[in-house]
Design a protein around this motif. Structure first.
Motif, mmCIF file in Angstrom:
data_model
loop_
_atom_site.group_PDB
_atom_site.id
_atom_site.type_symbol
_atom_site.label_atom_id
_atom_site.label_comp_id
_atom_site.label_asym_id
_atom_site.label_seq_id
_atom_site.Cartn_x
_atom_site.Cartn_y
_atom_site.Cartn_z
ATOM 1 N N UNK A 43 0.834 -1.199 0.000
ATOM 2 C CA UNK A 43 0.000 0.000 0.000
ATOM 3 C C UNK A 43 0.869 1.248 0.000
ATOM 4 N N UNK A 44 0.248 2.357 -0.375
ATOM 5 C CA UNK A 44 0.958 3.630 -0.337
ATOM 6 C C UNK A 44 1.056 4.143 1.097
ATOM 7 N N UNK A 45 2.039 4.998 1.307
ATOM 8 C CA UNK A 45 2.176 5.632 2.609
ATOM 9 C C UNK A 45 0.951 6.520 2.853
ATOM 10 N N UNK A 46 0.419 6.449 4.064
ATOM 11 C CA UNK A 46 -0.779 7.234 4.370
ATOM 12 C C UNK A 46 -0.603 8.068 5.630
ATOM 13 N N UNK A 47 -1.324 9.152 5.659
ATOM 14 C CA UNK A 47 -1.318 10.060 6.805
ATOM 15 C C UNK A 47 -1.969 9.401 8.006
ATOM 16 N N UNK A 48 -1.360 9.595 9.173
ATOM 17 C CA UNK A 48 -1.936 9.111 10.429
ATOM 18 C C UNK A 48 -2.376 10.298 11.287
ATOM 19 N N UNK A 49 -1.474 11.255 11.488
ATOM 20 C CA UNK A 49 -1.811 12.406 12.306
ATOM 21 C C UNK A 49 -0.713 13.452 12.257
ATOM 22 N N UNK A 50 -1.026 14.645 12.775
ATOM 23 C CA UNK A 50 -0.079 15.743 12.756
ATOM 24 C C UNK A 50 -0.245 16.569 14.026
ATOM 25 N N UNK A 51 0.817 17.328 14.330
ATOM 26 C CA UNK A 51 0.775 18.214 15.490
ATOM 27 C C UNK A 51 1.464 19.516 15.126
#
Length: 126
Positions: A43-51
């Motif tokens: 799978x492609x790299x995916x966003x999890x979260x940000x701060x």
């Protein structure tokens, strides 16, 4: 030279918890928004979260919202990802990343980051 080092990955049963750390060096950590991403096999790299760089403003992918929590300690130059109620579909290599611009909120886009860690494996068994 900017260096990001993830740690804390491992094997856990479904429903369990893990806390990942991302320790930064070679930068003024407190000035940058940071992000967590993951990539599962095939799978492609995916966003999890940000701060964000300040006030600890956070944003999460719908798939992890309510289960994962991002925090940061600017004294220790470290960002954390607390993962609770883990599911087998959370299995992936997890990466931390530094946003390319200073004083940012972090971003959901890979392209907004210019420094990446080497990744840490998280495996959730059913």
């Amino acid at each position: 030279q900017v260096q990001l080092v993830e740690s804390g990955g491992g094997l856990v049963q479904a429903g369990g918890s893990l806390r990942l750390s991302c320790t930064a060096s070679g930068l003024t950590f407190s000035r940058y928004g940071m992000g967590w991403f993951r990539q599962a096999p095939g799978k492609e790299r995916e966003f999890v979260g940000r701060i964000s760089w300040s006030r600890g403003l956070t944003d999460y992918a719908d798939s992890v919202k309510g289960r994962f929590t991002i925090s940061r300690d600017n004294v220790k130059n470290t960002m954390y990802l607390q993962m609770d109620s883990l599911k087998p579909e959370d299995t992936a290599v997890y990466y931390c990343a530094r946003e390319s611009r200073v004083f940012g909120l972090g971003s959901r886009s890979n392209n907004a980051y210019d420094s990446w860690g080497q990744g840490t494996q998280v495996t959730v068994s059913s």
